[in-house]
Structure formats: structure tokens, C-alpha cells
Motif scaffolding. Sequence first.
Motif, PDB file in Angstrom:
ATOM      1  N   PRO A 139       0.959  -1.187  -0.092  1.00  0.00           N
ATOM      2  CA  PRO A 139       0.014  -0.124   0.063  1.00  0.00           C
ATOM      3  C   PRO A 139       0.820   1.107  -0.035  1.00  0.00           C
ATOM      4  O   PRO A 139       0.419   2.387  -0.595  1.00  0.00           O
ATOM      5  CB  PRO A 139      -0.606  -0.047   1.062  1.00  0.00           C
ATOM      6  CG  PRO A 139      -0.080  -1.123   2.001  1.00  0.00           C
ATOM      7  CD  PRO A 139       0.475  -1.939   1.338  1.00  0.00           C
ATOM      8  N   ASP A 140       2.137   1.128   0.480  1.00  0.00           N
ATOM      9  CA  ASP A 140       2.897   2.512   0.651  1.00  0.00           C
ATOM     10  C   ASP A 140       3.567   2.885  -0.460  1.00  0.00           C
ATOM     11  O   ASP A 140       3.761   3.962  -0.906  1.00  0.00           O
ATOM     12  CB  ASP A 140       3.514   2.444   1.974  1.00  0.00           C
ATOM     13  CG  ASP A 140       2.947   2.326   3.191  1.00  0.00           C
ATOM     14  OD1 ASP A 140       1.739   2.911   3.269  1.00  0.00           O
ATOM     15  OD2 ASP A 140       3.172   1.553   4.220  1.00  0.00           O
ATOM     16  N   TYR A 141       4.212   1.828  -0.918  1.00  0.00           N
ATOM     17  CA  TYR A 141       5.188   2.239  -2.008  1.00  0.00           C
ATOM     18  C   TYR A 141       5.205   1.196  -3.346  1.00  0.00           C
ATOM     19  O   TYR A 141       6.253   0.996  -4.085  1.00  0.00           O
ATOM     20  CB  TYR A 141       6.737   2.382  -1.764  1.00  0.00           C
ATOM     21  CG  TYR A 141       7.311   0.846  -0.738  1.00  0.00           C
ATOM     22  CD1 TYR A 141       7.557  -0.377  -1.361  1.00  0.00           C
ATOM     23  CD2 TYR A 141       7.108   1.203   0.664  1.00  0.00           C
ATOM     24  CE1 TYR A 141       7.939  -1.198  -0.751  1.00  0.00           C
ATOM     25  CE2 TYR A 141       7.450   0.044   1.472  1.00  0.00           C
ATOM     26  CZ  TYR A 141       8.107  -1.175   0.636  1.00  0.00           C
ATOM     27  OH  TYR A 141       8.152  -2.413   1.399  1.00  0.00           O
ATOM     28  N   GLY A 142       4.223   0.169  -3.231  1.00  0.00           N
ATOM     29  CA  GLY A 142       3.869  -0.581  -4.331  1.00  0.00           C
ATOM     30  C   GLY A 142       3.760   0.043  -5.783  1.00  0.00           C
ATOM     31  O   GLY A 142       3.009   1.083  -5.736  1.00  0.00           O
ATOM     32  N   PRO A 143       4.107  -0.669  -6.748  1.00  0.00           N
ATOM     33  CA  PRO A 143       4.012  -0.275  -8.158  1.00  0.00           C
ATOM     34  C   PRO A 143       2.444   0.106  -8.520  1.00  0.00           C
ATOM     35  O   PRO A 143       2.249   1.292  -9.148  1.00  0.00           O
ATOM     36  CB  PRO A 143       4.689  -1.263  -9.108  1.00  0.00           C
ATOM     37  CG  PRO A 143       5.493  -1.758  -8.199  1.00  0.00           C
ATOM     38  CD  PRO A 143       5.013  -1.778  -6.697  1.00  0.00           C
ATOM     39  N   VAL A 144       1.395  -0.555  -8.010  1.00  0.00           N
ATOM     40  CA  VAL A 144       0.135  -0.443  -8.358  1.00  0.00           C
ATOM     41  C   VAL A 144      -0.633   0.747  -7.827  1.00  0.00           C
ATOM     42  O   VAL A 144      -1.109   1.707  -8.449  1.00  0.00           O
ATOM     43  CB  VAL A 144      -0.892  -1.560  -7.800  1.00  0.00           C
ATOM     44  CG1 VAL A 144      -2.342  -1.413  -8.204  1.00  0.00           C
ATOM     45  CG2 VAL A 144      -0.276  -2.937  -8.880  1.00  0.00           C
ATOM     46  N   ASN A 145      -0.026   1.187  -6.547  1.00  0.00           N
ATOM     47  CA  ASN A 145      -0.482   2.220  -5.914  1.00  0.00           C
ATOM     48  C   ASN A 145       0.174   3.550  -6.394  1.00  0.00           C
ATOM     49  O   ASN A 145      -0.374   4.539  -6.304  1.00  0.00           O
ATOM     50  CB  ASN A 145      -0.365   2.173  -4.330  1.00  0.00           C
ATOM     51  CG  ASN A 145      -1.760   1.402  -3.823  1.00  0.00           C
ATOM     52  OD1 ASN A 145      -2.484   1.128  -4.485  1.00  0.00           O
ATOM     53  ND2 ASN A 145      -1.714   1.320  -2.424  1.00  0.00           N
ATOM     54  N   GLY A 152      -3.732  10.347 -10.509  1.00  0.00           N
ATOM     55  CA  GLY A 152      -4.786  11.082  -9.816  1.00  0.00           C
ATOM     56  C   GLY A 152      -5.651  10.522  -8.571  1.00  0.00           C
ATOM     57  O   GLY A 152      -6.450  11.305  -8.053  1.00  0.00           O
ATOM     58  N   ILE A 153      -5.265   9.512  -8.378  1.00  0.00           N
ATOM     59  CA  ILE A 153      -6.040   8.935  -7.360  1.00  0.00           C
ATOM     60  C   ILE A 153      -5.061   9.147  -5.968  1.00  0.00           C
ATOM     61  O   ILE A 153      -4.269   8.260  -5.626  1.00  0.00           O
ATOM     62  CB  ILE A 153      -6.395   7.463  -7.322  1.00  0.00           C
ATOM     63  CG1 ILE A 153      -7.266   7.077  -8.619  1.00  0.00           C
ATOM     64  CG2 ILE A 153      -7.144   6.644  -6.144  1.00  0.00           C
ATOM     65  CD1 ILE A 153      -7.504   5.701  -9.177  1.00  0.00           C
ATOM     66  N   SER A 154      -5.539   9.928  -5.110  1.00  0.00           N
ATOM     67  CA  SER A 154      -4.641  10.397  -4.029  1.00  0.00           C
ATOM     68  C   SER A 154      -4.558   9.543  -2.786  1.00  0.00           C
ATOM     69  O   SER A 154      -3.779   9.221  -2.213  1.00  0.00           O
ATOM     70  CB  SER A 154      -5.095  11.746  -3.371  1.00  0.00           C
ATOM     71  OG  SER A 154      -6.328  11.784  -2.842  1.00  0.00           O
TER      72      SER A 154
END
Length: 302
Positions: A139-145, A152-154
Motif C-alpha cells: 500500500p505505501d510504495y507498491g507499483p500499483v498504488n 490522480g487517485i490520492s
Amino acid sequence: MKDKTNKKKKGMTLAMRQNLVGYSFILPNFIGFFIFIFIPVIFSLVLSFSHWDGFTEMEFAGFENFVDIFKDSVFVDSIWQTAYFSIFTVLFSMLASLGLALLLNQKIKARGFFRCALFFPYVASVVAISVVWNAMLQPDYGPVNEFLKFVGISNPPGWLASTDWVIPGLIIVNVWRNMGYFMIIYLAGLQNIDQSLYEAAEIDGAKGWARFRKITWPLLSPSTFFVVMMLIINSFKVFDLVYLMTNGGPGTSSTMISQYIYNQAFISWDYGKSSAAAMILFIIVALLTVFQFKAEKKVVNY
């Protein structure tokens, strides 16, 4: 008369010999089925009506194990979570594999390479897939997020760390893993369709969507039946992917029936409850399979 009698005897002997050859080929399979499937299933059925921890003496429990597991909120939740996982896995896997098959059935460049590349995840190690996707969905630094933030998804989903998003994350990984295999099934179905049907439809003025709806989709019904049946069975008994990626967490939010069975048997050492849950899973899958066979027959008759 003697010659005819001898011929009959020789014919009967030959038929018996051919039968024995046939039985000799299928006998190893029957022996393996009897030892590794039939006996364990019967023993599991016996255990489901018993109390046993693997060490002490087995005690008859009647329906107590079944009553206890349905009082267990973890088991009840695991049924709904497995159903949620299965419904969307079946739907998205079928759509993705069919779409890819339609695309790669066209005369495009390097389609052989793309077919192999899409099939590769199915034969890749589940451990490797789990490690890679765990990193990608971090969730913090994964390529997907990071990509979602870029577009633009903050506040992107927490995926495997979130009780709300863990099952959607597992669905994505499972669809990605399986779609290549079922794409091959659909490709085989597409290549068995007589091209003269498309030529006749084109002469009649049928466009792309009409041809798909009237020709492609009905003639793919045997392939679709196989794909849906295999997806339902595989998704209801999913274990390795979930165990490696989330171990049923966070909490018990991604615990499937198969993992509940495992936990009861090898963590709680309660083989009775484990076998009772296994029987429930067997009944669910059997009912779904019977329903699907009946639905397929109605479609074929129609």
C-alpha cells in the motif's frame, strides 16, 4: 459346424483378451483413485461425525461437529468470503480469457509470443507469483498504488493490508494467473468454428457484434461450460494463493473454507470439525456442478 464353433471360441477369446488389455490400462488409475481419493473421502466422512485430535481415541459425536462449525462466525464468514471470491473470479476470468482469445485469434504480429506470455503465469510457481504481487500491491510504495497516485487517485486502496480490499486484491491476482490457461481453451473453441458460417453472415450483412452474438457465443457454449465449471471448482477450493499472500488476514477477512479446514486440522488439531467443514465444501461444489450440468443440458436442448 465344428469350424464355426471354433471361430466363435476364437472370437470370444480375442474379445476377452482385448478387454483385459483395456482393463490393464485403466487399472492403475482405479488403484490410485481408490487409495488416494476414495479411502480418504470415506475416512473424512467418518471423522466428520467423530471427535479426534490424531492422538487420542476417536469418539462418536453425531452431528455435533456440524452444529459447532455453523456456530463459529469464522466458518460462516469463510463461506461468504469464498462465495464473494468465487463469483468475481469466475466472472472476470471468463471475460478476460474470452476477450484475449478473440484478440489473439486474429492475424496480428507476434501472436504466438503473446499467447505464450499470457499462458506463462499459469505454469509459474505460486510462491514466486505471491512474492511478486505482494510487493506490487504494497500500500505505501507498491507499483500499483504509485501508478494510481500518478493518474490522480490520492488515496489508493490498502489492498492486502485492508479488510475491505484484500479479497479484490486476491481476485486480481487469481484472474491474472488463470486467464492464460482458459484463453487457450477458448482459442481451441474458436478455431473449431466453421469459417463458412462467418462468410454467410457477412453476405447477409451481419456486423461484428451480431456475428459474435449469433454465431461465436452459441458455438462456444461447450468451451464456456468447461471454463465456468473448472473456475467454480478451483475458486471454491483455493488455498495456496491465499495462504501465501495473506494467510487469511488481515484478521480473518480473507479466510476461505479451504483454509478454515486446514486451520482446524493442523493448528487446532480438531479433525472432526475439519472433516465436517470439508463435507460442507464438498456438498457446495457438488450442488453447483450438478446445477451447471443441468443448465448446460437446457442450453443444448434449446
